[in-house]
Each structure stands twice: as C-alpha cells, then as structure tokens.
Design an enzyme around this catalytic site. Structure first.
Site, PDB file in Angstrom:
ATOM      1  N   GLU A 182      20.395  42.769  45.466  1.00 29.04           N
ATOM      2  CA  GLU A 182      19.343  42.356  45.967  1.00 29.04           C
ATOM      3  C   GLU A 182      18.253  41.803  44.944  1.00 29.04           C
ATOM      4  O   GLU A 182      18.541  41.750  43.871  1.00 29.04           O
ATOM      5  CB  GLU A 182      18.540  43.674  46.654  1.00 29.04           C
ATOM      6  CG  GLU A 182      19.282  44.250  47.772  1.00 29.04           C
ATOM      7  CD  GLU A 182      18.704  45.622  48.359  1.00 29.04           C
ATOM      8  OE1 GLU A 182      17.722  45.319  48.704  1.00 29.04           O
ATOM      9  OE2 GLU A 182      19.499  46.379  48.613  1.00 29.04           O
ATOM     10  N   HIS A 221       7.283  44.335  51.674  1.00 31.37           N
ATOM     11  CA  HIS A 221       8.479  43.558  51.595  1.00 31.37           C
ATOM     12  C   HIS A 221       8.151  42.345  52.166  1.00 31.37           C
ATOM     13  O   HIS A 221       7.445  42.229  53.151  1.00 31.37           O
ATOM     14  CB  HIS A 221       9.442  44.751  52.423  1.00 31.37           C
ATOM     15  CG  HIS A 221      10.678  44.446  52.524  1.00 31.37           C
ATOM     16  ND1 HIS A 221      11.372  43.091  52.884  1.00 31.37           N
ATOM     17  CD2 HIS A 221      11.926  45.050  51.935  1.00 31.37           C
ATOM     18  CE1 HIS A 221      12.617  43.029  52.933  1.00 31.37           C
ATOM     19  NE2 HIS A 221      12.985  44.235  51.959  1.00 31.37           N
ATOM     20  N   ARG A 259      10.622  41.710  44.280  1.00 34.57           N
ATOM     21  CA  ARG A 259       9.754  41.950  45.654  1.00 34.57           C
ATOM     22  C   ARG A 259       8.372  41.465  45.526  1.00 34.57           C
ATOM     23  O   ARG A 259       7.817  40.742  46.663  1.00 34.57           O
ATOM     24  CB  ARG A 259      10.027  43.221  45.990  1.00 34.57           C
ATOM     25  CG  ARG A 259      10.249  43.405  47.671  1.00 34.57           C
ATOM     26  CD  ARG A 259      10.528  44.520  47.956  1.00 34.57           C
ATOM     27  NE  ARG A 259      12.001  44.799  48.203  1.00 34.57           N
ATOM     28  CZ  ARG A 259      12.749  45.908  48.424  1.00 34.57           C
ATOM     29  NH1 ARG A 259      12.029  46.929  48.491  1.00 34.57           N
ATOM     30  NH2 ARG A 259      14.089  45.810  48.602  1.00 34.57           N
ATOM     31  N   HIS A 306       5.836  48.473  52.741  1.00 37.30           N
ATOM     32  CA  HIS A 306       7.020  49.002  52.689  1.00 37.30           C
ATOM     33  C   HIS A 306       7.296  50.586  51.628  1.00 37.30           C
ATOM     34  O   HIS A 306       7.791  51.341  52.246  1.00 37.30           O
ATOM     35  CB  HIS A 306       7.991  47.950  51.676  1.00 37.30           C
ATOM     36  CG  HIS A 306       9.235  48.418  52.012  1.00 37.30           C
ATOM     37  ND1 HIS A 306      10.303  48.621  53.138  1.00 37.30           N
ATOM     38  CD2 HIS A 306      10.396  48.330  51.039  1.00 37.30           C
ATOM     39  CE1 HIS A 306      11.498  48.866  52.878  1.00 37.30           C
ATOM     40  NE2 HIS A 306      11.438  48.670  51.489  1.00 37.30           N
ATOM     41  N   ARG A 348       8.615  48.448  42.437  1.00 39.30           N
ATOM     42  CA  ARG A 348      10.009  49.124  42.539  1.00 39.30           C
ATOM     43  C   ARG A 348      10.963  48.363  42.533  1.00 39.30           C
ATOM     44  O   ARG A 348      10.939  47.229  43.325  1.00 39.30           O
ATOM     45  CB  ARG A 348      10.121  49.865  43.761  1.00 39.30           C
ATOM     46  CG  ARG A 348      11.210  50.728  43.863  1.00 39.30           C
ATOM     47  CD  ARG A 348      11.134  51.747  45.159  1.00 39.30           C
ATOM     48  NE  ARG A 348      11.106  50.955  46.306  1.00 39.30           N
ATOM     49  CZ  ARG A 348      12.254  50.504  47.091  1.00 39.30           C
ATOM     50  NH1 ARG A 348      13.379  50.942  46.934  1.00 39.30           N
ATOM     51  NH2 ARG A 348      11.948  49.862  48.278  1.00 39.30           N
TER      52      ARG A 348
END
Ligand code: SIN
Length: 517
Positions: free
Chosen positions: A114, A242, A288, A349, A384
């Site tokens: 990811e 997100h 992200r 998110h 994160r």
C-alpha cells in the site's frame, strides 16, 4: 442503581478491545466487554487492506513508519510495533486462530503493498481482512470463560474518585478511575460497572466529519469521556483522510481500499490525467496524506465532484477475486468495476492522535487505559502508515493486558462505590439530535477538514461552542439514549480536534494549514 463489579471493564469490542479481553481473561481476570452493537460492528471489521507481517526486516518497516509520519512518530512506539508485531500475528492469527489470509499457488502467504510501503509486506484476506480477523477473535472471545460481552451497552461517563463518589478526601487524591456508568440501550437502564482497570477501546472519530469511512457511532466516545475526567489528549489535529472513498451523489461513501493501488490502480482526474504524479515521485502510492491532499486540491481547482480510480492495469478476473467487497459495493451503486473507473473522494478515516498512553496503554489517570485508535502512543505521529492499525490493536492490547494482569496481582483493596446515577426522564427529540449532529459534521468537514486555516478554525470553534452549550442543556434535561450520548461526545470531540488544530500553526502530515486569503 445496580452495580456490577469486575476486574477489567473494556469499552469497545473492536479488535483492540476484544484482544485485550482475551488476554486478560486467559490470565484469570473477569472482563466486562462493552459492544456498541453486535460483536462485529467496529471500524476494525471494515478494514479492507490488511495487516503488516514482516518478521525479517524491522529496520525497513520502522523507517517507513517514520517517513510516512514526516519524521514525527515516536521511535519507541515504532520499535515496539516492529519488535512485537510479528509474534502477535504469528501466535494469535496465523497459529491459534488460523485466519484464512490469502496464499499463492504454492501455499505461501500472499503479501500486498500500500501507499508509503517500500516492500510487499501486508497480509490480507481478499479485501475483507479486518472482518476475517475480528470474526476469528470475536468467536474466541465468545468461547472464553470470564468474559461477559454486553451488546448495546454504551458507556456514559467514567467513574473517578474525584467525580463520582461522596468521599471528600478522595477529591484531592490523584485522578483515579474505577469504572463507568453504562447505559443498556435496549432497556434504557443506567448501571455502574466498577472495575480495577477501565480500558477505552472505543475506536475512532471519523463520524464527526461529513464524509468518512468509519462505522456509524465513531464519534470519539473514548476521547470525549477521557477529556471529561482530565486525561491527557495528544495529536488530535492529525486526522487522516483516506484518498479513496466511493463517491456517488446520495449513495453512502465507503472505503475503496488502497491495496487496489498497491496492485496497480491509479488515481486520475476527469480527463484521465495522473495528477498525483505531479506532487510525489511515487504518485498514487505516495503516503496517504499527500495523496488525499492532492485529490482535494485537484477537485477544488477543477470544480469536479470526484476523482477516479483507474483499474485498467488490473485483469478483471483478478480484480473480482481479490477485491470482492469493493466490486460488490460498487455494483450495488451502479459502478461496474470491469468497465469503468471508480469515482472517489477523500474521507475522514483514522485519528492518529487520541488519549495519550505509554506503551502499556496507561493514561495519566490511574487505572484508566486506552488502546487501539482511541489511544495515542505516538506511533503514527502526524500521519499513519497504511495497514498499521490492526497490528497496533493487537500489539497494544497484548502489552496493556499483560501490564494490567501483573499489576492486579498485588491489588486487594475493595473498590469504591459510586454515587447513584441521577438522570432526567424526558424523551429527547430525535429531530434535534439529527440536526445538531449534521451541523457538527458539516462544520468539521468545511472548516476543519483536509485544508485548514486559522479563520476557518475560528469559525468552527464559534459554531461548536454554541452548539455544545445547547447540547449540554439538552443532555441534562433528557433521558440518555445512544443517539444523545453520541451527539454529546461528537460535539466535545469536534471541539477538541478544532482546538488542537488551532494551536498548531505548522503543516505536518495530515494537518495542513494555509495562510489566510
Ligand atoms: C485501506 O484498505 O485502504 C485502509 C487500510 C488502512 O487504513 O490501513
């Protein structure tokens, strides 16, 4: 008022709370485990992407956590995760519970990637990873003596010596928690559960924003309750958005996993341009915060309602087999993943901040712990790294339960008795509750969302302060219900996020502040 006495009261039955309950009960402790709804209604259940498993390369993973956080994460928390994570996954998930993670043709674990990851290191069960893990853990919880799961029981307020007893001397003692007042939403009865350890595992706060990937009810219950008893909160300005939540007017938004991008999907605008490539060398696989901001700014500049996830690089058979949840949910809203791109927008998110704890889940309030998304050890800093959250739940729960079990061995004193619950009995007007919650959510989205300014934050603060006044009056006068408790905690959490954001003029990770116009 009925009083239930236990060793550990765990508020929240997602992965962190359930894992804690399991460890504590196996060590012989009685556990009361509160679930907002059924056992699988938790953000962990909706986690699609996966859980990191990289036994051999701790330094590389540690470096990715720090890089994703823009150099702000707590090194000790990162070290704990990379040191204890592999054993936690191996012993509980792979060994004891045999969670059905995807494997390749040769039977080896299939690892995906990811954003922000420098290697393929993420275990997954198709795009239902959180569900597969939580279902296995919850089933084991049900089979474990010593745990009482209470579905539909919602914590109202924490009990502390200074707030909840009539013992004058205790008011001046160090802050100490001994349980919570708890509402049984089915009967409307409020009871006290008194406990030697109370653990907040109440999930995140995405539902204080208009657009979110979070479960209904995720309004920062743990943060708001902790705040009311004087617990230290930290990093609340770092709310992670997100980049890819499904977008269709009048359809519910839902998570479109980043693992799709790990397998080759790319974010494009309405003209098919890969605009994220302009802002980061790894494009759609950048951390992200970078991708969410790029999407937000692209939409603001173009006036388009959404961006798109181009799936052209993924063979349709693979897509359907590997991402059945996304394919089915898109189909339910008229998007065929074989044919077209998925319309996406950013959505709130994950809360990187929360109730400050040490690495064993202890807060500054004696006997009050916090784990999972509610807690903040500093692991995520300002942003994160994807797929760390399920692992954080496992590692944090294990460490917190082990510490509590050791400490409890030496504790014998009787628990104090709380004052009886005194609440009003007038029914709350559901229209007012709905309207006020919508106002909290739209205020947060518009003034304290992906891009912030001091003027927007000041506006949010004014609106929310007035609203909190109203809601507090409303709360005092009405019978508690799940919806009313949600509203009360939502407005409080929203104010705390706005306050933290206003105090921090520096853009870092997910907190992005622009100069005034
Ligand atoms: C995702 O599947 O994109 C979400 C995973 C995560 O939040 O770590």
């Amino acid at each position: 008022m009925e009083i239930i006495e236990t060793d550990c009261l765990v508020i929240g039955a997602g992965l962190a709370g359930s894992a804690y309950a399991l460890h504590a009960a196996r060590a012989g402790r009685r556990v009361e485990l509160l679930a907002l709804d059924g056992p699988l209604v938790a953000n962990s259940d909706w986690a699609q992407g996966g859980i990191i498993y990289e036994p051999g390369a701790p330094a590389r993973l540690g470096a990715d956590i720090v890089a994703a956080s823009d150099g702000t994460s707590n090194p000790a928390a990162g070290e704990q995760l990379v040191r204890e994570g592999p054993a936690a996954v191996k012993e509980l998930l792979l060994g004891e519970l045999g969670v059905a993670f995807d494997r390749d043709a040769a039977g080896a674990l299939d690892l995906t990637r990811e954003g922000g990851h420098s290697a393929r290191r993420i275990l997954h069960a198709k795009d239902l990873t959180g569900h597969a893990i939580l279902a296995a853990v919850a089933a084991r919880v049900d089979a474990t003596p010593g745990i009482t799961r209470r579905g539909g029981w919602v914590a109202v307020d924490l009990l502390t010596l200074s707030h909840s007893t009539d013992l004058v001397a205790e008011r001046y003692a160090p802050l100490t928690c001994f349980g919570a007042y708890v509402l049984d939403t089915a009967s409307g009865v409020v009871r006290a559960i008194i406990a030697r350890r109370t653990v907040l595992a109440a999930g995140g706060l995405g539902q204080i924003f208009l657009h979110t990937t979070n479960q209904p009810g995720s309004v920062g219950h743990g943060v708001a309750m902790a705040y009311r008893v004087g617990a230290r909160l930290i990093d609340l300005e770092y709310v992670q958005f997100h980049p890819t939540a499904f977008h269709r007017p009048n359809a519910p938004g839902f998570l479109v996993t980043e693992a799709l991008r790990g397998e080759g999907a790319v974010i494009v605008n309405a003209r098919g341009e890969r605009f994220v490539d302009r802002v980061h060398p790894t494009g759609s696989l950048a951390p992200r915060d970078v991708v969410a901001r790029a999407v937000h700014l692209e939409l603001a500049a173009s006036g388009e309602p959404c961006a798109y996830l181009d799936l052209g690089a993924l063979p349709p058979d693979f897509l359907r087999a590997r991402f059945p949840t996304v394919a089915a949910r898109c189909a339910a809203h008229g998007v065929d993943v074989d044919r077209g791109p998925i319309p996406v927008v950013p959505a709130a998110h994950f809360s990187c901040g929360g109730v400050h704890t040490d690495l064993a889940g202890r807060t500054n309030v004696r006997n009050l712990g916090a784990i999972g998304e509610t807690a903040c050890t500093g692991l995520h800093g300002a942003n994160r790294l994807a797929s760390t959250s399920l692992l954080e739940c496992l590692v944090g729960a294990r460490a917190a339960a082990a510490a509590a079990v050791t400490e409890l061995a030496a504790e014998r004193d009787p628990l104090p008795r709380p004052r009886p619950w005194r609440g009003a009995d007038r029914p709350a007007d559901p229209t007012l509750i709905r309207q006020d919650l919508e106002l909290v959510r739209s205020t947060m989205w518009n003034y304290a969302g992906i891009v912030r300014s001091s003027r927007r934050l000041a506006r949010a603060r004014r609106i929310l302060l007035e609203l909190r006044e109203e809601i507090q009056g409303f709360y005092r006068d009405c019978r508690p219900t799940r919806e009313l408790l949600e509203l009360r905690n939502a407005v409080q959490t929203a104010l705390l996020v706005v306050h933290a954001a206003a105090l921090n003029p520096r853009s870092r990770g997910c907190h992005h502040v622009v100069a005034e116009d």
